[in-house]
Design a protein around this motif. Structure first.
Motif, PDB file in Angstrom:
ATOM      1  N   ARG A   1       0.869  -1.302   0.001  1.00 56.19           N
ATOM      2  CA  ARG A   1       0.177   0.046   0.130  1.00 56.19           C
ATOM      3  C   ARG A   1       0.854   1.322  -0.004  1.00 56.19           C
ATOM      4  O   ARG A   1       0.295   2.465   0.359  1.00 56.19           O
ATOM      5  CB  ARG A   1      -0.900   0.098   1.221  1.00 56.19           C
TER       6      ARG A   1
ATOM      7  N   LEU B   1       0.010   4.366  -2.864  1.00 59.57           N
ATOM      8  CA  LEU B   1      -1.178   4.866  -2.847  1.00 59.57           C
ATOM      9  C   LEU B   1      -1.202   6.248  -3.383  1.00 59.57           C
ATOM     10  O   LEU B   1      -0.184   6.981  -3.020  1.00 59.57           O
ATOM     11  CB  LEU B   1      -2.015   4.972  -1.564  1.00 59.57           C
TER      12      LEU B   1
ATOM     13  N   ALA C   1      -3.809  14.439  -0.250  1.00 57.95           N
ATOM     14  CA  ALA C   1      -4.382  13.218   0.238  1.00 57.95           C
ATOM     15  C   ALA C   1      -3.338  11.906  -0.068  1.00 57.95           C
ATOM     16  O   ALA C   1      -3.383  11.234   0.700  1.00 57.95           O
ATOM     17  CB  ALA C   1      -5.584  13.161  -0.641  1.00 57.95           C
TER      18      ALA C   1
ATOM     19  N   GLU D   1      -0.565  11.909   2.317  1.00 59.59           N
ATOM     20  CA  GLU D   1      -0.909  11.714   3.765  1.00 59.59           C
ATOM     21  C   GLU D   1      -1.178  10.115   3.721  1.00 59.59           C
ATOM     22  O   GLU D   1      -0.721   9.354   4.769  1.00 59.59           O
ATOM     23  CB  GLU D   1      -2.431  12.365   3.994  1.00 59.59           C
ATOM     24  N   ALA D   2      -1.501   9.396   2.758  1.00 62.29           N
ATOM     25  CA  ALA D   2      -1.671   7.999   2.803  1.00 62.29           C
ATOM     26  C   ALA D   2      -0.502   7.421   2.595  1.00 62.29           C
ATOM     27  O   ALA D   2      -0.156   6.568   3.581  1.00 62.29           O
ATOM     28  CB  ALA D   2      -2.641   7.685   1.415  1.00 62.29           C
TER      29      ALA D   2
ATOM     30  N   SER E   1       0.863   7.614   6.066  1.00 63.08           N
ATOM     31  CA  SER E   1       0.678   6.698   6.973  1.00 63.08           C
ATOM     32  C   SER E   1       0.930   5.243   6.872  1.00 63.08           C
ATOM     33  O   SER E   1       1.362   4.676   7.729  1.00 63.08           O
ATOM     34  CB  SER E   1      -1.128   6.933   6.929  1.00 63.08           C
ATOM     35  N   VAL E   2       1.165   4.791   5.589  1.00 63.45           N
ATOM     36  CA  VAL E   2       1.637   3.583   5.321  1.00 63.45           C
ATOM     37  C   VAL E   2       2.884   3.405   5.897  1.00 63.45           C
ATOM     38  O   VAL E   2       3.500   2.468   6.219  1.00 63.45           O
ATOM     39  CB  VAL E   2       1.559   3.271   3.903  1.00 63.45           C
TER      40      VAL E   2
ATOM     41  N   GLU F   1       4.351   5.000   8.313  1.00 62.39           N
ATOM     42  CA  GLU F   1       4.391   4.760   9.674  1.00 62.39           C
ATOM     43  C   GLU F   1       3.985   3.443  10.062  1.00 62.39           C
ATOM     44  O   GLU F   1       4.605   2.807  11.020  1.00 62.39           O
ATOM     45  CB  GLU F   1       3.213   5.779  10.261  1.00 62.39           C
ATOM     46  N   PHE F   2       3.069   2.688   9.512  1.00 64.96           N
ATOM     47  CA  PHE F   2       2.476   1.579   9.654  1.00 64.96           C
ATOM     48  C   PHE F   2       3.673   0.446   9.391  1.00 64.96           C
ATOM     49  O   PHE F   2       3.913  -0.512  10.071  1.00 64.96           O
ATOM     50  CB  PHE F   2       1.396   1.014   8.954  1.00 64.96           C
ATOM     51  N   LEU F   3       4.524   0.765   8.386  1.00 61.35           N
ATOM     52  CA  LEU F   3       5.646  -0.201   8.053  1.00 61.35           C
ATOM     53  C   LEU F   3       6.568  -0.195   9.115  1.00 61.35           C
ATOM     54  O   LEU F   3       7.418  -1.250   9.573  1.00 61.35           O
ATOM     55  CB  LEU F   3       6.118   0.012   6.725  1.00 61.35           C
TER      56      LEU F   3
ATOM     57  N   ILE G   1       6.348   0.711  12.361  1.00 58.23           N
ATOM     58  CA  ILE G   1       6.144   0.486  13.805  1.00 58.23           C
ATOM     59  C   ILE G   1       6.792  -0.826  14.209  1.00 58.23           C
ATOM     60  O   ILE G   1       7.192  -0.750  15.357  1.00 58.23           O
ATOM     61  CB  ILE G   1       4.712   0.466  14.460  1.00 58.23           C
TER      62      ILE G   1
END
Ligand SMILES: Cc1cc2nc3c(=O)[nH]c(=O)nc-3n(C[C@H](O)[C@H](O)[C@H](O)COP(=O)(O)O)c2cc1C
Ligand code: SF4
Ligand code: SF4
Ligand code: FES
Lengths: 807, 436
Positions: free
Chosen positions: A46, A49, A78, A81-82, A85-86, A88-90, A92
């Motif tokens: 992702r 995006l 947009a 930001e997407a 956020s991805v 950041e998830f990757l 953590i």
């Protein structure tokens, strides 16, 4: 064509393109992890995006096909930001161990995090830890770093042909793993290191030896098979620390076989010969170049002087450069000898004097992927030409049909449409059947010459031969192709076959009848080049076999370990043993060269300039990427001085380019190549359908891929792979074992000519009846004879002491 | 005013031996299949009746069934497939189970009609792995139907053939997502595929496939018998027909209730015997955990249909209504729900794989008394970052409870963070919870 707009730039793209294709076309960088242009689209990371007009959700650029008039924003609020956020998830759960991670400096995650990541993490919970896996000696794992992009999984499945890795478990427990207790054994496994966007998969041999930014990168050409893969050699402090592919779509694409990737470890082997050596009274002595060359040159001249020039034989490895092959040939000719050959593992030379040109693969490498029908004769594709096998695999995935005629039923990890697995001797019979079947087809109006049609008279066509013929000519289950693109290829086993000439002839006839491309997949990195420079007997001289059968008094060996590199190991050993003078130009000290007289240390491909000509006829020159080790010198220089010392004319070269110019007569190489490549024979060869053999058993002696040449044989990581450690030394069909009264695992005595060896019998369902699989190019079988030939097996009486083979 | 049930999908309820072929035939079963097939009624005609009926997918997304059917390619050189989704694995969802347990033949008939209409030769009913006995009941019904000539080759001598197989899963919630379900039928790990392509063009074994929920297919025979218009009229605008509500939680009589669409929440709650023990209603999750929770005040006046619940701020989902009384601690309830999604994420795509674990851990930390005020914004932010950015809708499903719980019950979360204890358990009155 469709018109779309990305970040305000209008671009015309092909129907069916995705947003990422279009952006790449425009040079707009969209961050990505799971997407890879050579793999299927997973759309799981992702990261890519982007915002698309009229859609309320961001869409993955890698998986979204463009539509006409689409407006795409890759850097809008947009979209960013997407993407952030991805990212950041990757991060953590990603360990922050970049300082000790080998991927550091060339990590996609690191790079993209620099652009999209936040300076500090909002994640304060416990991080995930994944238990590490041992997947073999080549690829190191650090699975906690994995971001589950599944590139490795998709590669092994789609390109490698076997799903050796998979994503198991759900959610956060999802992890990449091999099958229980299994390693990743693909011959292309190293590519997952390049594909892994993080440091989860790294190179085991390279691990912790250098940071990527400390490495000097130099281009070169892979020296182990006929493909001519382009490589990049990475060097630190004058030492080769790793090899990566250079992207070349028409040759190796972005891949590299494990042999080409990990063989470099053999370059740094303690076996490397650093100074010239001379043998006096059975003892080796180090010496200087001047002494060694004068000794070698003088000795050779003396023998030629006293016993005649015919007493000199020159054997050249097909992995030697064109320059080396040319100068070695010239040297022989200069001393009046026509006994020169590079076809060390061949044994049938009846086609000599009958070929119209230089033998090659008959088409270009990418053409293979465009074929509708392919017949491969005598080849264990994955073993011999790993990357070509991969192209055939994809051709078949796209609907092509592959048929094989082979003495081994090893799985190419390609669905085979039709196969004829038979003993080596029966291959000629099977090919005659296929020829008969093809010639019987109405639309193929071409007439066979009488001699051939007479020959085919009594041939009975078996069902599978008929099926192969039908496939090759375009017939199919659901559809018949009127004008199929077909190809017939001869592999290494065919070339090493005692009846190569007949196989060649029949295959050529089959191809010309059905309009197929016909070619030979040559083994060495420079087989075609050595052919072009004429490193073969021209005027009745002795060839690679007769030179050993009728032992000479003197030999010059260029990059050759005789008992490992020649067709008949025992014969080679005897010939070298009895010779008065053996001058070996070699990069390595070697037990196989114990019987030599002079060892001249020449440099491997990384330390010399030179040229390889690939099986598709591509001429690729390269320069040295490191300095020669010790006193070693480039082969072409040593041969030049040897020529000078021997008082020969025409050895005044200042550079390898000058040698190359001489080879091509100052012309553009491609023009010479274009003129000379030709697989036709001047005349038809006599074919005998049924040849009676004395023994009930035949040896099928393949050359294992990690034993193919001196460098590979010295690469510790390759030698630690299962292909080597678990290699079958005497593979016999279980029913045959029963018939012979031999138990699985029993030590048996195998005999060929005067040689014998004690080997462990293994049940092997991939070996046809009447055959024994006994590989060549390894010490354990170096006392045996022909790679493909008759063989005798005896049980060892239980009382007799079981002694190991002395190699 | 007590509403009654309208039994369309649960037609055999109350009959002796409800699952038997005999019972179903007695109620007029398989007559529609026979009529359509023997009279060679045109597919377009059937589809227009389904469109007229206003039937929307009962699997949760509410996609109009007639429209979905019209996406199946008419002409295709090869096998087309029909798939029924009986994988219901979302907590609080148990309606499809009762259909295959009590009325399997109506589902079979509905699927056979769909197969006839869409030209599918082979069908699969994918049944959740944890309802084994019901799976066996369905297998038995298939056998009966085969023997009676309602499934198999050349039905009614017309040349129409349809083979239907039952497949059981192993209990993974994600296998209810239609493309993961297809992967699972193919024998692979159940992981959603990226869409497009949709199953109508690339489904089982890469062939055109129609996927519907059990209740959707089961509605078909009734629609064929009474006409699309009649079905539509059972319900309200935009929500035709009946709907089975699986009511669980703090009610006197939990269970499945099949009622006309558009019934008021109050009536439906009354059918289930009202909130148990005479307690106060606190909150309702109207359509299953993937739909937003509503405080009592927001749902009390709502009607139970697609538009009604959307107006109230949630959605109909699969009609899995979870009722919570005043004793419910919303923080702990959310922890339970988040744990579900965390455990059930397939792990394929980044936001869901990483985000569901993050959400769960933060909520668990709050419940463990280690919460921080910033956590509430963080939870909202992380949820929004999952929403709409994943391969399948599980990501959104995981975000929805977090967003809606915090939106409606923020003071309860704040109290928990401040005191390290539940407001409800501390006896602080529900009325004191401000309604956001
Ligand atoms: C995580 C997830 C779980 C789902 N589980 C189910 C399920 O158990 N049963 C079901 O019918 N649909 C389920 N769905 C919806 C299906 O993907 C699909 O939309 C539905 O089966 C289509 O049928 P319908 O149009 O008749 O509703 C689920 C979707 C998601 C994203
Ligand atoms: S190991 Fe590397 S390539 Fe494989 S899934 Fe993990 S991150 Fe991707
Ligand atoms: S959203 Fe979750 S469940 Fe759906 S594909 Fe992604 S990881 Fe799997
Ligand atoms: S690159 Fe598109 S989702 Fe991974």
């Amino acid at each position: 064509m469709l018109n779309i707009e990305i970040d305000g730039k209008v671009v015309e793209v092909e129907h069916g393109s995705t947003i990422i294709d279009a952006a790449d076309q425009l040079g707009i960088a969209i961050p990505r992890f799971c997407y890879h242009k050579k793999l299927s689209v997973a759309a799981n990371c992702r990261m890519c995006l982007v915002q698309v007009e009229k859609f309320n959700k961001p869409l993955p650029a890698c998986a979204t096909p463009v539509a006409d008039g689409m407006k795409i924003f890759t850097r809008s609020k947009a979209a960013v930001e997407a993407q952030q956020s991805v990212m950041e998830f990757l991060l953590i759960n990603h360990p922050l161990d970049c300082p000790i991670c080998d991927q550091g400096g060339e990590c996609d995650l690191q790079d993209i995090a620099m652009a999209y990541g936040a300076p500090a993490s909002r994640y304060t919970e416990e991080k995930r830890v994944v238990i590490n896996k041992n997947i073999g000696p080549l690829v190191a794992t650090d699975m906690t770093r994995c971001i589950q992009c599944t590139r490795c999984v998709r590669f092994l499945k789609e390109v490698g042909g076997m799903m050796e890795l998979g994503l198991i478990n759900r959610g956060e427990h999802a992890e990449i793993t091999a099958y229980v207790d299994k390693s990743v054994d693909s011959e292309l496994s190293g590519n997952i290191i390049d594909l892994c966007p993080v440091g989860a998969l790294t190179s085991k041999p390279f691990r912790y030896t250098a940071r990527s930014w400390e490495l000097v990168r130099r281009p070169s050409i892979a020296p182990h098979d006929g493909l001519g893969s382009q490589i990049e050699v990475h060097i630190k402090d004058g030492k080769v620390l790793r090899v990566l592919p250079r992207e070349k779509e028409t040759i190796n694409e972005c891949w590299l076989s494990d042999r080409d990737r990990f063989s470099y470890e053999g370059l740094n082997s303690p076996d490397r010969l650093k100074v010239p050596m001379i043998k006096h009274h059975g003892e080796w002595h180090e010496t200087d170049w001047k002494t060694a060359l004068e000794f070698a040159g003088g000795h050779l001249k003396e023998i030629v002087g006293t016993h005649g020039s015919d007493e000199l034989g020159v054997l050249i490895s097909p992995n030697s450069t064109m320059e080396e092959a040319h100068l070695a040939t010239k040297f022989a000719h200069g001393l009046g000898s026509d006994n020169v050959d590079y076809r060390l593992r061949h044994t049938d030379f009846r086609h000599d004097g009958k070929r119209l040109g230089v033998i090659w693969m008959g088409c270009n490498i990418p053409d293979v992927q465009e074929m509708d029908r392919i017949l491969v004769i005598g080849s264990n594709l994955r073993n011999e030409h790993p990357l070509l096998a991969q192209r055939i695999r994809r051709a078949v995935a796209n609907g092509a049909e592959l048929s094989v005629v082979n003495p081994l039923d090893d799985d190419p990890l390609i669905p085979i449409k039709h196969k004829a697995i038979c003993s080596p001797n029966d291959m000629v019979n099977v090919l005659s059947q296929i020829l008969k079947a093809v010639s019987g087809m109405e639309r193929l109006s071409l007439c066979l010459p009488k001699s051939l049609s007479d020959l085919l008279e009594g041939v009975r066509v078996w069902d599978n031969s008929q099926a192969i013929a039908l496939s090759l000519t375009g017939h199919g289950e659901t559809m018949d192709l009127i004008s199929p693109r077909s190809a017939v290829f001869l592999g290494n086993i065919s070339q090493h076959h005692p009846r190569y000439t007949e196989i060649f002839s029949l295959a050529e006839a089959i191809s010309s009848l059905c309009g197929a491309t016909f070619g030979v997949l040559s083994a060495g990195a420079n087989s075609v080049g050595a052919n072009l420079v004429g490193a073969m007997p021209k005027a009745g001289g002795l060839n690679a076999r007769t030179m050993l059968e009728s032992p000479r008094k003197a030999y010059v060996l260029v990059n050759v370990e005789p008992e490992l590199d020649c067709h008949n190991a025992a014969l080679a050993k005897q010939a070298i043993e009895q010779a008065e003078c053996v001058v070996a130009l070699t990069a390595y000290k070697s037990e196989a060269l114990e019987d030599a007289t002079v060892l001249l240390p020449i440099t491997p491909f990384t330390e010399t300039s030179g040229t390889f000509m690939s099986m598709e006829g591509r001429v690729q020159s390269f320069t040295a990427v490191t300095k020669p080790l010790g006193e070693a010198r480039p082969g072409w220089k040593v041969l030049r001085v040897l020529g000078n010392v021997a008082g020969l004319h025409g050895f005044e070269f200042d550079s390898s380019e000058e040698v190359k110019d001489e080879i091509f007569g100052g012309e553009k190489p491609s023009a010479v190549v274009w003129r000379t490549l030709n697989n036709n024979l001047r005349e038809l060869i006599d074919v005998e359908i049924k040849v009676k053999l004395d023994s009930d058993l035949q040896r099928v002696g393949e050359i294992p891929q990690f034993q193919s040449d001196a460098i590979v044989r010295r690469s510790p990581p390759l030698q630690k792979t299962k292909q080597v450690t678990k290699a079958v030394l005497a593979g016999i069909h279980p029913e045959q074992l029963t018939k012979l009264g031999i138990n699985e695992g029993e030590k048996i005595l195998v005999k060929q000519g005067t040689g014998s060896a004690i080997l462990e019998a293994k049940a092997d369902i991939h070996v046809p009846h009447g055959c024994v699989r006994i590989p060549g190019a390894i010490a354990a079988t170096a006392s045996l004879g022909d790679l493909l030939g008759e063989i005798y097996i005896e049980r060892i009486p239980a009382t007799a002491p079981q002694e190991e083979v002395s190699a | 005013m007590t509403a009654t049930q309208t039994l369309v999908c649960l037609r055999t309820a109350g009959q002796a031996d409800p699952a038997s072929l005999e019972t179903y035939l007695k109620l007029g079963g398989y007559a529609q299949l026979k009529r359509l097939v023997t009279e060679k009624v045109k597919a377009t005609e059937i589809i227009s009746q389904v469109k007229l009926s206003g039937l929307r997918g009962r699997g949760g997304a509410g996609f109009p069934t007639g429209l979905k059917w019209s996406f199946m390619p008419r002409y295709f050189d090869g096998t087309k497939y029909l798939v029924c989704n009986t994988d219901e694995g979302e907590p609080g969802t148990f309606k499809d189970r009762d259909i295959i347990r009590y009325n399997p033949h109506q589902l079979i008939e509905g699927m056979a009609i769909a197969a006839y209409t869409l030209g599918a030769r082979v069908g699969y009913n994918y049944i959740h792995g944890e309802i084994w006995q019901d799976y066996e009941i369905f297998e038995a019904a298939l056998d009966e139907a085969r023997q009676a000539g309602y499934l198999g080759e050349n039905l009614f001598g017309t040349g129409f053939s349809f083979d239907l197989h039952a497949v059981h899963g192993y209990g993974a919630y994600i296998c209810g997502e239609e493309t993961a379900l297809i992967e699972s039928i193919e024998g692979k790990k159940g992981q959603p595929r990226f869409k497009p392509p949709f199953p109508a063009s690339y489904g089982v074994f890469g062939k055109p496939t129609n996927v519907n929920n059990t209740e959707s297919y089961t509605s078909i025979p009734w629609i064929m018998e009474h006409g699309g218009q009649a079905f539509q009229e059972l319900g309200v605008a935009n929500s035709g027909g009946t709907k089975i509500f699986s009511i669980s939680g703090h009610v006197e009589k939990p269970g499945n209730y099949e009622v006309n669409m558009g019934i008021s929440f109050a009536e439906l709650l009354a059918l289930a015997g009202g909130v148990w023990k005479g307690r106060q209603l606190k909150a309702v999750i109207p359509g299953g955990p993937s739909t937003a929770v509503l405080p009592a005040s927001a749902i009390i006046g709502a009607t139970m249909d697609y538009d009604g619940l959307s107006k109230a701020g949630s959605s109909l989902g699969a009609g899995s209504m979870i009722v919570m009384d005043e004793t419910t601690c919303m923080v702990k309830a959310l922890k339970r729900l988040s744990y579900f999604f965390f455990e059930e994420s397939c792990g394929q795509c980044t936001p869901c794989r990483e985000g569901t674990g993050w959400l769960y851990r933060v909520i668990k930390r709050i419940v463990d008394g280690q919460g921080r005020m910033e956590d509430l914004d963080l939870l909202t932010d992380v949820s929004s970052n999952i929403s709409g950015r994943t391969i399948c809708a599980l990501g959104d499903a995981a975000a929805t409870p977090v967003l809606s719980f915090i939106k409606h019950f923020r003071p309860e979360f704040e109290y928990y963070i401040q005191h390290g204890r539940s407001m409800v358990e501390d006896g602080v009155a529900v009325e004191e919870v401000a309604y956001a």
